[in-house]
Motif scaffolding. Structure first.
Motif, PDB file in Angstrom:
ATOM      1  N   LEU A   1       0.833  -1.200   0.000  1.00  0.00           N
ATOM      2  CA  LEU A   1       0.000   0.000   0.000  1.00  0.00           C
ATOM      3  C   LEU A   1       0.871   1.254   0.000  1.00  0.00           C
ATOM      4  N   ILE A   2       1.853   1.303   0.888  1.00  0.00           N
ATOM      5  CA  ILE A   2       2.696   2.488   1.002  1.00  0.00           C
ATOM      6  C   ILE A   2       3.476   2.717  -0.297  1.00  0.00           C
ATOM      7  N   ASP A   3       3.944   1.626  -0.896  1.00  0.00           N
ATOM      8  CA  ASP A   3       4.721   1.744  -2.131  1.00  0.00           C
ATOM      9  C   ASP A   3       3.856   2.204  -3.298  1.00  0.00           C
ATOM     10  N   SER A   4       2.550   1.980  -3.194  1.00  0.00           N
ATOM     11  CA  SER A   4       1.637   2.368  -4.277  1.00  0.00           C
ATOM     12  C   SER A   4       1.215   3.827  -4.206  1.00  0.00           C
ATOM     13  N   LEU A   5       1.401   4.463  -3.067  1.00  0.00           N
ATOM     14  CA  LEU A   5       0.893   5.827  -2.901  1.00  0.00           C
ATOM     15  C   LEU A   5       1.486   6.799  -3.908  1.00  0.00           C
ATOM     16  N   ALA A   6       2.745   6.594  -4.275  1.00  0.00           N
ATOM     17  CA  ALA A   6       3.380   7.512  -5.227  1.00  0.00           C
ATOM     18  C   ALA A   6       2.674   7.516  -6.572  1.00  0.00           C
ATOM     19  N   ASP A   7       1.995   6.412  -6.898  1.00  0.00           N
ATOM     20  CA  ASP A   7       1.281   6.328  -8.175  1.00  0.00           C
ATOM     21  C   ASP A   7      -0.121   6.918  -8.100  1.00  0.00           C
ATOM     22  N   TYR A   8      -0.537   7.327  -6.895  1.00  0.00           N
ATOM     23  CA  TYR A   8      -1.886   7.883  -6.709  1.00  0.00           C
ATOM     24  C   TYR A   8      -1.776   9.186  -5.917  1.00  0.00           C
ATOM     25  N   PRO A   9      -1.217  10.214  -6.542  1.00  0.00           N
ATOM     26  CA  PRO A   9      -0.966  11.474  -5.817  1.00  0.00           C
ATOM     27  C   PRO A   9      -2.236  12.178  -5.361  1.00  0.00           C
ATOM     28  N   GLN A  10      -3.398  11.767  -5.894  1.00  0.00           N
ATOM     29  CA  GLN A  10      -4.653  12.389  -5.460  1.00  0.00           C
ATOM     30  C   GLN A  10      -5.056  11.957  -4.061  1.00  0.00           C
ATOM     31  N   ILE A  11      -4.363  10.959  -3.500  1.00  0.00           N
ATOM     32  CA  ILE A  11      -4.642  10.509  -2.134  1.00  0.00           C
ATOM     33  C   ILE A  11      -3.506  10.971  -1.226  1.00  0.00           C
ATOM     34  N   ASN A  12      -3.851  11.791  -0.259  1.00  0.00           N
ATOM     35  CA  ASN A  12      -2.899  12.335   0.698  1.00  0.00           C
ATOM     36  C   ASN A  12      -2.817  11.418   1.920  1.00  0.00           C
ATOM     37  N   TYR A  13      -1.608  11.001   2.265  1.00  0.00           N
ATOM     38  CA  TYR A  13      -1.424  10.118   3.422  1.00  0.00           C
ATOM     39  C   TYR A  13      -1.083  10.968   4.642  1.00  0.00           C
ATOM     40  N   VAL A  14      -1.943  10.937   5.656  1.00  0.00           N
ATOM     41  CA  VAL A  14      -1.730  11.676   6.902  1.00  0.00           C
ATOM     42  C   VAL A  14      -1.120  10.705   7.899  1.00  0.00           C
ATOM     43  N   VAL A  15       0.160  10.903   8.191  1.00  0.00           N
ATOM     44  CA  VAL A  15       0.888   9.918   8.990  1.00  0.00           C
ATOM     45  C   VAL A  15       0.835  10.283  10.469  1.00  0.00           C
ATOM     46  N   ALA A  16       0.662   9.266  11.298  1.00  0.00           N
ATOM     47  CA  ALA A  16       0.634   9.430  12.748  1.00  0.00           C
ATOM     48  C   ALA A  16       1.698   8.530  13.362  1.00  0.00           C
ATOM     49  N   LEU A  17       2.140   8.874  14.558  1.00  0.00           N
ATOM     50  CA  LEU A  17       3.151   8.092  15.251  1.00  0.00           C
ATOM     51  C   LEU A  17       2.546   6.968  16.089  1.00  0.00           C
ATOM     52  N   HIS A  18       1.226   6.920  16.164  1.00  0.00           N
ATOM     53  CA  HIS A  18       0.544   5.883  16.942  1.00  0.00           C
ATOM     54  C   HIS A  18      -0.776   5.588  16.238  1.00  0.00           C
ATOM     55  N   GLU A  19      -1.112   4.302  16.200  1.00  0.00           N
ATOM     56  CA  GLU A  19      -2.314   3.896  15.462  1.00  0.00           C
ATOM     57  C   GLU A  19      -3.587   4.514  16.040  1.00  0.00           C
ATOM     58  N   GLY A  20      -3.635   4.711  17.354  1.00  0.00           N
ATOM     59  CA  GLY A  20      -4.810   5.333  17.952  1.00  0.00           C
ATOM     60  C   GLY A  20      -5.019   6.746  17.455  1.00  0.00           C
ATOM     61  N   VAL A  21      -3.935   7.488  17.269  1.00  0.00           N
ATOM     62  CA  VAL A  21      -4.034   8.850  16.747  1.00  0.00           C
ATOM     63  C   VAL A  21      -4.563   8.827  15.317  1.00  0.00           C
ATOM     64  N   ALA A  22      -4.064   7.907  14.502  1.00  0.00           N
ATOM     65  CA  ALA A  22      -4.527   7.813  13.114  1.00  0.00           C
ATOM     66  C   ALA A  22      -6.015   7.529  13.063  1.00  0.00           C
ATOM     67  N   LEU A  23      -6.469   6.589  13.892  1.00  0.00           N
ATOM     68  CA  LEU A  23      -7.879   6.230  13.843  1.00  0.00           C
ATOM     69  C   LEU A  23      -8.763   7.331  14.407  1.00  0.00           C
ATOM     70  N   GLY A  24      -8.327   7.964  15.505  1.00  0.00           N
ATOM     71  CA  GLY A  24      -9.100   9.072  16.056  1.00  0.00           C
ATOM     72  C   GLY A  24      -9.216  10.231  15.091  1.00  0.00           C
ATOM     73  N   ALA A  25      -8.119  10.547  14.409  1.00  0.00           N
ATOM     74  CA  ALA A  25      -8.148  11.624  13.418  1.00  0.00           C
ATOM     75  C   ALA A  25      -9.107  11.292  12.285  1.00  0.00           C
ATOM     76  N   ALA A  26      -9.074  10.045  11.829  1.00  0.00           N
ATOM     77  CA  ALA A  26      -9.945   9.637  10.733  1.00  0.00           C
ATOM     78  C   ALA A  26     -11.412   9.703  11.131  1.00  0.00           C
ATOM     79  N   SER A  27     -11.714   9.314  12.359  1.00  0.00           N
ATOM     80  CA  SER A  27     -13.098   9.346  12.821  1.00  0.00           C
ATOM     81  C   SER A  27     -13.645  10.773  12.817  1.00  0.00           C
ATOM     82  N   PHE A  28     -12.854  11.722  13.310  1.00  0.00           N
ATOM     83  CA  PHE A  28     -13.305  13.114  13.327  1.00  0.00           C
ATOM     84  C   PHE A  28     -13.374  13.684  11.914  1.00  0.00           C
ATOM     85  N   TYR A  29     -12.474  13.255  11.049  1.00  0.00           N
ATOM     86  CA  TYR A  29     -12.554  13.667   9.644  1.00  0.00           C
ATOM     87  C   TYR A  29     -13.869  13.198   9.032  1.00  0.00           C
ATOM     88  N   ALA A  30     -14.242  11.958   9.300  1.00  0.00           N
ATOM     89  CA  ALA A  30     -15.512  11.435   8.778  1.00  0.00           C
ATOM     90  C   ALA A  30     -16.691  12.229   9.314  1.00  0.00           C
TER      91      ALA A  30
END
Length: 554
Positions: A30-59
């Protein structure tokens, strides 16, 4: 094409713009494929809980399906608390985690586990893709299930070898699903009859009203019938304008206290929520004796779940509230309209009395050191731009916040559901990604902030101009209150101290932690400095943290 291409093209087909994640080895395809899909922005977090919490509020902030990328069993485990909150919040999400090569399944590989089983209790649907031919169909179904009302998270495990398999099954185009059902006319007529027979109606609104664009319809209905309006104790949205004269605030967390708040009403209209999420047991119903109950929900599971109903309507919240308002307008008598006007006038007087009481509370505590919660909220409010989005996890300061800020629209306010702490700082990341052109203010208690403090790094890394205000009373104040309540409710006579509920020795240094993650920071110890610090933080146009020392439990 390869499975990973099907996965990425499925996201593109469904209009995905952002992916929130914390990558690992099994996510390499998945990570290696991101360069081929620049329309998708990857928001990186240092902990999985932060990534999921951020995504929930984004939704929640966008109404779009959020995509989360986690890492195998420990990573999914790290995110389960936030996933529980997303389930309670009804956040439409697809959560993925890389899985070990399926050819090693019988060897018990490092980091391997049954990921679908781990996620199943806190998702609407949990599945592992077993072959590349399944990727397109599973993702199509995942988007559908995540958005079927009530919305919620779906989990998909992605084995690394499956992502590299070839398949002739293409990515599926998004379904055109029209879910906004209109309520049954007979049900609308019966609900209207009950409303017109009531002389002291009340409305209790859940997050579906804010999420579904029905807040304006709720205002019109409340004004038409002269109803006081309450919201749930824990809520993700401001589903009713908080400055409106009919707005009464948030309901408490046990049946007896809710019943007291609704004392004297003869009709309760519940709309768009689970009703009710209690913390403490109290005997009896939350509904006052003799009151009629009407409920409006978008999906069958909630309707009549906790309370017997005199009328229950299934339908899109906006369509249902509009229908009720229109039928009431067309059938209400002049006497009923006069009664509704009188009820609104009484609610206006009550609103003014409560505003004066809060002003007196602020004045009384103005010169305290450390500063009072009431003054802190007044100073922060005075410094906050009018178009700001507030992400809130203040817990014991929540009442002062609610009495200090006005929220005109659902998008002005975001908070967490489910009761798990740490959602505020993580959620602010998702809120800012969703609202790049609006100021974002995140207010959190210090105990809550420590659950997702790594969010500060994500804010700096992605240059997200968020103002973080940490209310530092150096204690788990809510736990002290709850210990008092426990002792009282269960007859525990005790003068013992509040064991393990203080956050001193050593004190937490939020300024130093923020600076260590690339976020500018200011420590405020006196009330007169707080307003200027918040104003300067907003003007900086950069992520900035303010540690505000406030009073502890008195």
């Amino acid at each position: 094409m390869r499975g990973r291409n099907v996965f990425m093209q499925s996201l593109v087909a469904h209009g995905v713009e952002h992916m929130f994640g914390n990558p690992g080895t099994t996510e390499s395809p998945l990570i290696d494929s991101l360069a081929d899909y620049p329309q998708i922005n990857y928001v990186v977090a240092l902990h999985e809980g932060v990534a999921l919490g951020a995504a929930s509020f984004y939704a929640q902030a966008t109404g779009k399906t959020a995509i989360v990328n986690l890492h195998v069993a420990p990573g999914l485990g790290n995110a389960l608390g936030m996933l529980y909150g997303a389930l309670k919040a009804n956040s439409p999400m697809i959560v993925t985690a890389g899985q070990q090569d399926t050819r090693m399944r019988l060897r018990d590989p490092l980091l391997g586990h049954d990921l679908a089983a781990m996620a199943a209790p806190v998702t609407k649907w949990s599945v592992q893709v077993e072959r590349a031919d399944e990727l397109g169909p599973i993702l199509r179904r995942a988007f559908k299930v995540a958005n079927d009302p009530p919305c919620g998270p779906v989990f998909v495990a992605l084995p690394i070898d499956v992502m590299e398999q070839e398949t002739d099954v293409p990515p599926a185009a998004p379904d055109r699903l029209y879910r906004a059902a209109r309520p049954d006319p007979e049900g609308v007529a019966e609900a209207t009859r009950l409303i017109l027979a009531a002389r002291r109606p009340v409305m209790v609104l859940g997050d579906d009203i804010g999420r579904g664009g029905a807040a304006e319809a709720a205002v019109k209905l409340a004004e038409r019938i002269g109803a006081a309006v309450w919201v749930e104790g824990l809520r993700h949205h401001a589903s009713f304008p908080t400055a409106h004269r009919a707005f009464r605030g948030a309901l408490p967390f046990d049946a007896a206290a809710i019943r007291t708040a609704l004392d004297g009403v003869d009709l309760v209209l519940l709309a768009g929520g689970p009703f009710f999420e209690e913390v403490w047991f109290a005997p009896g119903s939350a509904i006052p004796e003799g009151a009629k109950v009407v409920q409006v929900e978008a999906a069958y599971p909630r309707l009549g779940y906790n309370f017997p109903l005199d009328a229950g309507l299934i339908g899109d919240p906006l369509a249902a509230l509009k229908a009720l308002q229109e039928v009431v307008a067309g059938t209400a008598s002049a006497d009923y309209a006069a009664g509704a006007t009188a009820r609104l006038a009484a609610l206006d007087d009550l609103k003014q009395t409560e505003a004066a009481a809060q002003a007196a509370r602020v004045k009384k505590s103005w010169d305290r050191t450390p500063m009072s919660m009431a003054r802190a909220m007044a100073e922060i409010r005075a410094a906050t731009p009018g178009d700001a989005v507030l992400v809130e996890e203040t817990i014991t300061a929540n009442q002062d916040l609610a009495r200090s800020f006005d929220f005109a629209r659902p998008g002005d306010y975001l908070s967490g559901r489910g009761g798990g702490i740490g959602q505020g700082l993580a959620g602010a990341i998702g809120a800012k990604v969703a609202n790049p052109h609006r100021p974002v203010l995140a207010i959190s208690g210090d105990g809550s902030a420590m659950y997702s403090i790594q969010a500060l790094w994500s804010a700096a890394h992605h240059d997200l101009a968020i103002v973080f205000v940490i209310l530092a009373n150096r204690e788990y104040r809510v736990l002290k209150h709850n210990l008092d309540i426990y002792r009282q409710r269960f007859g525990v006579l005790s003068n013992k101290p509040y064991a393990h509920m203080d956050l001193g020795n050593p004190d937490l240094g939020f300024v130093e932690m923020a600076q260590g993650m690339g976020v500018a920071a200011t420590r405020v110890t006196r009330g007169e400095a707080l307003r200027g610090a918040v104003e300067a933080a907003f003007k900086s146009g950069k992520p900035h943290l303010i540690e505000a020392l406030i009073e502890g439990k008195r």
